[in-house]
Write an enzyme that holds these catalytic residues in place. Structure first.
Site, PDB file in Angstrom:
ATOM      1  N   CYS A  78     -22.567  12.850  14.876  1.00  0.00           N
ATOM      2  CA  CYS A  78     -22.638  12.093  16.128  1.00  0.00           C
ATOM      3  C   CYS A  78     -23.922  12.447  16.864  1.00  0.00           C
ATOM      4  O   CYS A  78     -24.150  13.605  17.213  1.00  0.00           O
ATOM      5  CB  CYS A  78     -21.431  12.409  17.003  1.00  0.00           C
ATOM      6  SG  CYS A  78     -21.575  11.666  18.636  1.00  0.00           S
ATOM      7  N   HIS A 121     -19.633   7.375  26.163  1.00  0.00           N
ATOM      8  CA  HIS A 121     -20.962   7.263  26.756  1.00  0.00           C
ATOM      9  C   HIS A 121     -21.125   5.899  27.401  1.00  0.00           C
ATOM     10  O   HIS A 121     -20.369   4.962  27.123  1.00  0.00           O
ATOM     11  CB  HIS A 121     -22.051   7.445  25.694  1.00  0.00           C
ATOM     12  CG  HIS A 121     -22.185   6.289  24.745  1.00  0.00           C
ATOM     13  ND1 HIS A 121     -21.242   5.982  23.777  1.00  0.00           N
ATOM     14  CD2 HIS A 121     -23.135   5.339  24.622  1.00  0.00           C
ATOM     15  CE1 HIS A 121     -21.630   4.914  23.097  1.00  0.00           C
ATOM     16  NE2 HIS A 121     -22.767   4.492  23.590  1.00  0.00           N
ATOM     17  N   CYS A 158     -23.172  14.215  20.452  1.00  0.00           N
ATOM     18  CA  CYS A 158     -22.613  15.562  20.616  1.00  0.00           C
ATOM     19  C   CYS A 158     -23.764  16.554  20.792  1.00  0.00           C
ATOM     20  O   CYS A 158     -24.880  16.306  20.350  1.00  0.00           O
ATOM     21  CB  CYS A 158     -21.789  15.954  19.380  1.00  0.00           C
ATOM     22  SG  CYS A 158     -20.145  15.221  19.321  1.00  0.00           S
ATOM     23  N   HIS A 216     -18.418   8.364  20.608  1.00  0.00           N
ATOM     24  CA  HIS A 216     -18.525   9.401  21.644  1.00  0.00           C
ATOM     25  C   HIS A 216     -18.572   8.733  23.038  1.00  0.00           C
ATOM     26  O   HIS A 216     -19.322   7.787  23.236  1.00  0.00           O
ATOM     27  CB  HIS A 216     -19.800  10.219  21.403  1.00  0.00           C
ATOM     28  CG  HIS A 216     -19.884  11.453  22.229  1.00  0.00           C
ATOM     29  ND1 HIS A 216     -19.864  12.721  21.673  1.00  0.00           N
ATOM     30  CD2 HIS A 216     -19.982  11.638  23.566  1.00  0.00           C
ATOM     31  CE1 HIS A 216     -19.951  13.615  22.641  1.00  0.00           C
ATOM     32  NE2 HIS A 216     -20.030  12.982  23.801  1.00  0.00           N
TER      33      HIS A 216
END
Lengths: 351, 351
Positions: free
Chosen positions: A70, A181, A73, A179
């Site tokens: 990712c 965001h 991260c 993720h």
């Protein structure tokens, strides 16, 4: 709020945003990266009256990587992501931006101009498996402060006419990175949907206040507190659509008082959790901040947030097919009053 | 073209359209059907300036039925569909219409009115597994004649301001029935995207002709013949978008000459087949006829067809996320020139 700007390996800016007591942010981006792509090209359609950003380099952007790779991260010894070290909230210039300052003058001709502006990614949390709805109120307040800071900074960039913080959530809506965001666009023009509102405000400058006072006494309110009201608009276009209005005229996020910022966090979290409780499923949604343009309608446009989902039932999505995509006319299969009732009933009342 | 109108069990109209030599159409709809739902409700958003059709009854519409229960196949002894008998091309009023004449006056108030108008389904072929691209030119010509006939009929209905024939193709775009079919809407207002063009034509009445002559000499032409040019517009919003312009001003499908109709069929089939050849996959698409409104701009608006796909690469779709859905600004990841080249290269040149 403390901010720590650094430069990524290819020269892009990254800023850590932290709360008092957070550790200092360190670490260098040691990747070898090619230079970022040039800005996109803007093309104007005079009949439609809108600019399209042609950003062919975005075809190559990272697409649903495995969670061990990712890019949002914090970097680990095994995988170097976009963020060199641990963080709480971070923003950085998109590696595949729709708008940027890397413009060239090659292609200036009538109806074509460079995609000057800014496109930033914003990570709400380092927790890959988290979601905005699972943040605590203190972190939402930090996120709001970051939106305010980036709105101020991007409003000062050359050519930026509209700052647009937003979150796309869910694969169903095309999110390529899971993720949690959001993004912030700095458009070098006023987008059509804002321009349309400006046009209306010219003849009815008090429209936002009038709408709020009408909606406050209506069956479509989902939740409210002293500073904000969250309601399903009477002519909602989406199956589940909630607008968050502050209780006074103000142009943008930086203009919110401390009290208004504190009051926003729990209310927004409450409605987001209602979205997920609705079908007991993470609801795909778009959250879109409507701010006054940088240089226009600062006294009449009212900051507000529009939150809407494309899910109309478990297993069923609302698609933008011919009527919506070609004609611009929405067919909504859920009545706004029913949507408000379902959202109110999804969880105990907001207090 | 021969037309045979009948009534369905719940009173809705169905019309068979046939070629000379086709067998007579018979058979009665023997189902027991509840009465059709009332019209939807239209709600106006003054700030956005658009009407939304709230059609809550559509939540219950048939959703991806098994092919043995396809409501668009001709009825069989085992399953009684919407079409009582065999057909070539058929139109009928949608059982779950966005617009209809079953209006009541209950809810007339400022910004709210009944969804008067018409919503028809059109089956292009009885072949459940077929597609528009697989029709032969003679059947496409029939389909075009049916669009013309229905445009004339719907233009004469009370309240109808815009007739909109369209096809949504592919599950990816939200199609709930896989049988090849399109729809025709009779809107009781001029949809925003047409209104926007009318506004522009006021200051530049020859805009369509000018655009065509510019595009004809351009690298974005995909295919052309004596009467039509198919090109990717310079400011395309979609990864693969082709507009079909007739070579003279005319307001709507009924105004096409015999020669123009004959010339359309092979050209359209050619481009549709290029769409499917692009990634060797059935491409999800929207095909949308832009006609002059029933009562406006009949001398300046030019009939044209917009065909566009949401697929940007194999396994990747273009989603309308925050920039498109909230702000109205499109980011296109495929350059129009590249899209035209890819479409030209997908099959041998059109002749």
């Amino acid at each position: 709020m403390r901010s720590t700007p650094i430069q990524l390996a290819d020269g892009r800016e990254l800023i850590y945003f932290d709360l008092p007591g957070d550790p200092p942010r360190q670490g260098e981006d040691t990747r070898e990266l090619p230079p970022p792509p040039p800005a996109s090209e803007l093309r104007f359609d005079p009949m439609r009256g809108d600019w399209v950003a042609v950003a062919a380099h975005r075809q190559e952007r990272t697409f649903q990587p495995p969670s061990t790779h990712c890019p949002l991260c914090p970097s680990t010894p095994e995988f170097r992501s976009e963020v060199p070290g641990p963080y709480r909230v971070v923003t950085f210039e998109n590696r595949f931006p729709s708008f940027s300052d890397r413009t060239s003058e090659n292609r200036i001709m009538p109806g074509i101009r460079p995609g000057e502006g800014r496109a930033e990614v914003m990570c709400f949390t380092p927790d890959h498996e988290g979601s905005f709805a699972e943040l605590d109120a203190r972190d939402v307040r930090l996120v709001l402060d970051v939106w305010a800071a980036r709105t101020e900074a991007m409003s000062a960039l050359p050519g930026v006419e509209q700052v647009f913080p937003f979150e796309n959530r869910g694969e169903e809506i095309g999110v390529t990175l899971s993720h949690p965001h959001g993004q912030i666009y700095g458009y070098p023009f006023i987008p059509p949907n804002v321009r349309q509102i400006l046009l209306y405000l010219e003849s009815d400058p008090g429209a936002f206040g009038y709408r709020l006072s009408r909606e406050q006494s209506d069956e479509r309110v989902v939740a409210a507190n002293e500073h904000w009201t969250a309601f399903v608009p009477r002519a909602a276009r989406w199956p589940f659509e909630v607008h968050f209005y502050p209780h006074r005229q103000l142009p943008d996020i930086p203009a919110l008082t401390e009290e208004e910022r504190d009051a926003f966090a729990p209310l927004y979290l409450d409605v987001l959790r209602r979205f997920d409780a609705l079908f007991d499923l993470p609801l795909p949604y778009i959250a879109a901040w409507f701010q006054a343009p940088v240089n226009q309608a600062r006294e009449t446009f009212r900051l507000h947030l529009q939150l809407f989902s494309i899910r109309r039932a478990p297993g069923k999505l609302k698609y933008l097919a011919a009527s919506e995509s070609a004609m611009g006319t929405f067919i909504n299969d859920v009545s706004p009053e029913q949507a408000a009732r379902m959202l109110r009933d999804a969880l105990p009342p907001f207090t």
